[in-house]
Design a protein around this motif. Structure first.
Motif, short mmCIF file in Angstrom:
data_model
loop_
_atom_site.label_atom_id
_atom_site.label_comp_id
_atom_site.label_asym_id
_atom_site.label_seq_id
_atom_site.Cartn_x
_atom_site.Cartn_y
_atom_site.Cartn_z
N ALA A 65 6.37 10.24 -5.30
CA ALA A 65 5.20 9.34 -5.34
C ALA A 65 5.54 8.07 -6.13
N LYS A 70 3.61 11.10 1.92
CA LYS A 70 4.79 10.40 1.41
C LYS A 70 5.70 10.01 2.58
N SER A 71 6.24 8.81 2.52
CA SER A 71 6.99 8.30 3.66
C SER A 71 8.35 7.73 3.26
N VAL A 72 8.99 8.33 2.24
CA VAL A 72 10.31 7.86 1.83
C VAL A 72 11.36 8.39 2.80
N PRO A 111 -3.02 8.38 -5.96
CA PRO A 111 -1.66 8.41 -6.52
C PRO A 111 -1.29 9.70 -7.26
N ALA A 153 6.84 -0.05 -2.71
CA ALA A 153 5.76 -1.04 -2.56
C ALA A 153 6.02 -2.25 -3.46
N LEU A 211 -3.27 1.88 -3.95
CA LEU A 211 -2.71 3.22 -4.14
C LEU A 211 -3.72 4.25 -3.65
N GLU A 213 7.58 5.87 -3.99
CA GLU A 213 6.73 5.11 -3.05
C GLU A 213 6.18 3.85 -3.73
N ILE A 214 5.81 4.01 -4.99
CA ILE A 214 5.30 2.84 -5.72
C ILE A 214 6.42 1.81 -5.89
N ARG A 255 0.84 -1.20 0.00
CA ARG A 255 0.00 0.00 0.00
C ARG A 255 0.87 1.25 0.00
N THR A 256 0.47 2.24 -0.78
CA THR A 256 1.12 3.54 -0.64
C THR A 256 0.14 4.45 0.10
#
Ligand SMILES: Nc1ncnc2c1ncn2[C@@H]1O[C@H](COP(=O)(O)OP(=O)(O)OP(=O)(O)O)[C@@H](O)[C@H]1O
Length: 253
Positions: free
Chosen positions: A153, A88-90, A173, A160, A170, A156-157, A83-84
């Motif tokens: 974004a 944003k959590s990078v 997105p 995942a 997503l 993030e994908i 799940r994204t």
């Protein structure tokens, strides 16, 4: 093969508010499914329930034949759901490559605590492949914190995808993206959906009607309608609650 997802009677209340109310959804697999609905319809709560972030009050969720209702997020992730998030959590201080590596490695280390050296080469190949599929390979050595919003974004994908999911959820997105970033993300998601099942929540109707094979419309916690984009667009109830009643009809009331 069991359906990718079989959800029945899913229900969640917060105090007196029924945020998700008896939702059924069957995803046979091989399609890109979009969940739409006005603000507060229950879309994010629905994602939180199926991915284990929240526990449902009632209902069943089967993922690839496994009963996953009530399982913690890491167990669900191990079964193949990724799940994204909207936020944003990078890791900003790490490169794109390192961000994806961590996700890929956490998966393989879990499966094999005594890793032979060649498995690192396999992880490296996986990271390269995943960066390519998500469209961030050209930013391989850039710090994640220096990427544009759209590329974050896509990263993030990639993160995942590095967990080798069967199903990718997503959450909005393309929210906050420029038109150019939106086009790139849509192209990437469309390509990904050929190999991974995708369910997305999205407010951008142009995007939804462009890429979704099937759509669920939620309103006030419940499913208003499920169908193909053509069926959804033609449904007067959907037009009423979501797409807006044409102004001249409004004026008559
Ligand atoms: N943790 C919570 N505690 C209390 N109420 C909540 C909580 N989470 C969501 N809600 C409420 O549940 C309802 C559904 O919210 P949800 O965020 O799932 O809707 P949504 O369709 O995702 O909306 P949006 O499109 O604005 O993101 C809303 O009325 C919201 O205020």
């Amino acid at each position: 093969m069991p359906p990718v997802m079989e959800i029945s009677g899913l229900t969640k209340s917060f105090g007196g508010l029924v945020a998700v109310n008896g939702v059924d959804l069957v995803l046979p697999g091989g399609e890109l499914h979009a969940i739409i609905g006005p603000n507060g319809a229950g879309k994010t709560t629905f994602f939180n329930l199926i991915s284990g972030f929240l526990r449902a009050d009632k209902g069943s969720v089967r993922f690839l034949g496994h009963d996953i209702a009530g399982l913690p997020t890491h167990r669900i992730s191990r079964l193949g759901m990724a799940r994204t998030l909207q936020v944003k959590s990078v890791f900003n201080g790490l490169s794109v490559y390192e961000n994806v590596w961590i996700a890929a490695q956490s998966r393989s280390r879990f499966l094999n605590p005594f890793r032979p050296a060649h498995s690192y080469a396999a992880t490296a190949r996986k990271v390269d492949e995943v960066m390519e599929r998500a469209g961030v390979a050209r930013h391989r050595d850039a710090l994640a914190g220096n990427l544009s919003y759209g590329d974050q974004a896509l990263l993030e994908i990639a993160i995942a995808l590095a967990t080798e999911p069967r199903l990718l959820l997503l959450d909005e997105p393309v929210a906050g993206m420029s038109p150019e970033e939106t086009d790139r993300t849509v192209a990437t998601v469309r390509e990904l959906s050929k190999t991974v099942d995708v369910v997305l929540i999205e407010h951008d109707m142009e995007v939804v009607f462009d890429i979704a094979d099937t759509i669920t419309v939620m309103n006030q916690g419940a499913v208003l309608r499920q169908g193909t984009p053509a069926e959804i667009a033609a449904d007067p109830r959907v037009q009423d609650v979501y797409l807006g009643v044409p102004e001249d009809e409004d004026a008559e009331g």
